[in-house]
Design a protein around this motif. Structure first.
Motif: not given
Length: 624
Positions: A430-432, A474-478, A524-529
């Motif tokens: 989803r995130s990527s 993927s979190i770090e890339a964003a 929240q970004a970490c929770v979303d992922r």
């Protein structure tokens, strides 16, 4: 009569039977009727039951044993005998394991109130004996016998010969509202299934000579008090919880309210299959409980702190702040309190340690989550396995929006249908903004041995580590600033049972964040992922133990371990300095802070031992 014997008594007590129930025995050891313990060493039964065993007078000695089994028969002496009202009181130096929780006036029981009677069952089966039966019923008002004796009446199809002398329990609150006196079934059907009940009001003058006897002279309240939840209960994972209907159904059946004893269910399975989320789903959805306590049970210290936190919210904690004493007081409180309670012992590691803290009240249910199969010795086992392949495919398709069943199948196969790894895979897709085919290609090419050079002794599946690390990256890339990486690595060195939101949000400078809002956005970004989960209250973030271990291993391999530990230590020191002066921390916050400090030191020792090549020591936290 002679001393105690073990006639007709199983070696282990049946936990489904309240500990306050007993049997009146013939001299042969066969049961004649039922009795119950009103207070330690004080027993009550029906007068006609004592006549049955030739003990219908004061000073008579009768033999008694526990209806649940597990203890030898013992002697009791008749000290009060009321033939008119069919009541008797006995005393004994031997004590049953529990006493009745409370008393409700018989005359105030409302028509159609649900009741339960548990007692000796004289089932006419020549091949088998049945030690007891539960008989649910409905209150049907009252009557007067011979213009002299007032009685209560209920209707139940299951009350049998042998239950005479047993207590009638009100289902709503567990209070005793009468004593079984007689059963009536007319041949023409009139009054069929009627059970006549001796009144608590008539027992009161007999029993009050020996114990403090308080009778609630009002109907059970129809309005339940607000539900009290204590502890860090995980919220549903972002994107939703995969309904494990078969597991939740087994839990609901085991802990069904029709049973009349404390019940314990043990959710067991390998790491990452979703044991905690299953327990949390049950805790969130089971609305019959008035109190839910979520207790970390990885170590004896965690367990005591968790019980003490529940005691604090129940207003029965030790006034001097002793956590161990508070935990003991909670057990006593639950034995007296009339509220349906659920205690969840999460990530338990020591069956003996958990067993010593199990409550005895029949109104308390217990759920244990653990990787240790030995917990089946103290609770009915519910095995939590990996997803079925169909569940895995449906999960990936539903969470990603990709309809590629072939590659969903292949990804599920790579990660062994493990719930934690599947959630990470779906979050990465989803995130990527990639499809399942592209994810599988990247998964197969992921340089795991380069990222985690210490992999052979890591103690977790390699494909799981790959899926988790791809989600983290993927979190770090964003986030080109690198803040998300620092945030995750810091949390990985804190408590896996939950990190207070304000501990993180109030320390933006320590995390090199622009402001507190940046910390909120990062969480929240970490929770979303799917790398973190909010608690049900929203006050804490939770990182799965496997995720935390993988992130720590990566940080150590990259030379960032010291930085991450220093960041975690600074957070704790600053929070303690800001809130700990002048007694600024309440007990619950103090307990959580202590848990984070212990987790910090535990992970520091863990990394030191790994560097030295030593193994885990007893009491160390595990990645369960």
């Amino acid at each position: 009569m002679t001393g105690p014997d073990t006639a007709s008594s199983p070696q282990q007590p049946d936990q489904r039977v309240p500990g306050y129930l007993g049997r009146i025995l013939y001299t042969t050891g066969a049961p004649a009727g039922t009795c119950f313990q009103a207070a330690p060493g004080i027993l009550v039964t029906a007068a006609h039951v004592l006549h049955e065993v030739a003990a219908g007078y004061k000073t008579a000695t009768v033999r008694v044993d526990a209806l649940s089994g597990g203890m030898p028969a013992f002697e009791a002496v008749v000290v009060e005998f009321d033939e008119v009202h069919d009541l008797a009181v006995l005393t004994s130096p031997v004590v049953l394991s529990d006493s009745v929780p409370g008393w409700g006036a018989t005359d105030f029981v409302g028509v159609r109130t649900e009741t339960v009677i548990t007692g000796v069952s004289a089932v006419p089966d020549p091949r088998h004996d049945y030690r007891y039966l539960d008989a649910p019923g409905t209150w049907s008002g009252g009557t007067m016998r011979d213009d002299q004796v007032r009685l209560g009446r209920l209707e139940s199809r299951s009350v049998m010969r042998g239950m005479s002398g047993g207590p009638v329990r009100r289902r709503a609150d567990g209070y005793i509202v009468g004593i079984v006196s007689a059963r009536y079934n007319a041949a023409d059907g009139w009054g069929r299934d009627s059970v006549f009940v001796a009144r608590v009001e008539d027992l009161e003058p007999l029993l009050s000579k020996f114990v403090k006897f308080e009778v609630v002279r009002s109907p059970a309240s129809e309005e339940r008090p607000p539900r009290l939840e204590v502890g860090i209960i995980p919220a549903p994972p972002m994107g939703g919880f995969v309904e494990r209907a078969e597991i939740l159904g087994k839990l609901a059946a085991m802990l069904d309210s029709s049973r009349v004893a404390v019940m314990c269910a043990a959710l067991t399975g390998m790491r990452g299959v979703g044991k905690t989320h299953c327990a949390a789903a049950y805790a969130r959805e089971a609305t019959q409980y008035d109190l839910v306590g979520w207790i970390p049970a990885e170590s004896p210290g965690d367990l005591v702190l968790g019980l003490a936190a529940v005691a604090e919210r129940c207003e029965c904690a030790d006034p001097h702040g002793d956590s161990y004493e508070s935990a003991l007081r909670l057990g006593e409180h639950l034995a007296r309190a009339q509220r349906r309670t659920l205690l969840v012992f999460d990530n338990a590691t020591d069956p003996d340690e958990v067993r010593r803290w199990l409550p005895t009240s029949h109104l308390v249910d217990v759920v244990i989550t653990s990787t240790d199969q030995n917990f089946t010795n103290i609770g009915e086992r519910v095995e939590v396995g990996t997803f079925t392949r169909q569940q895995s495919i449906d999960f990936l398709i539903d969470r990603t929006g990709c309809r590629d069943r072939l590659h969903a199948d292949l990804i599920a196969d790579r990660v062994g249908d493990l719930a934690l790894a599947l959630a990470s895979a779906a979050a990465t897709v989803r995130s990527s903004a990639i499809d399942l085919r592209e994810y599988l290609k990247r998964f197969d090419k992921y340089p795991l041995k380069r990222v985690l050079p210490r992999l052979p002794g890591a103690g977790y599946p390699h494909p799981t580590a790959t899926a988790l690390l791809m989600a983290v990256e993927s979190i770090e890339a964003a986030d080109p600033s690198g803040f998300s990486a620092r945030l995750l690595e810091t949390i990985a060195y804190l408590s896996p049972d939950g990190v207070r939101r304000d501990l993180l949000v109030g320390a933006a400078r320590d995390l090199s964040a622009a402001d507190d809002l940046a910390v909120e956005d990062g969480l929240q970004a970490c929770v979303d992922r799917s790398t973190l989960t909010w608690s049900r209250s929203g006050e804490d973030v939770i990182m799965h133990r496997l995720t935390g271990r993988v992130i720590r291993d990566r940080a150590e391999a990259a030379g960032r371990g010291d930085t991450a530990r220093r960041s975690a230590a600074d957070l704790l020191e600053r929070y303690l300095g800001a809130h700990g002066r002048h007694g600024g921390l309440d007990r619950d916050t103090t307990h959580r802070l202590v848990d984070n400090i212990e987790a910090f030191w535990s992970t520091a020792i863990e990394e030191r031992d790994d560097e030295d090549g030593s193994t885990d020591k007893p009491g160390d936290r595990r990645d369960d």
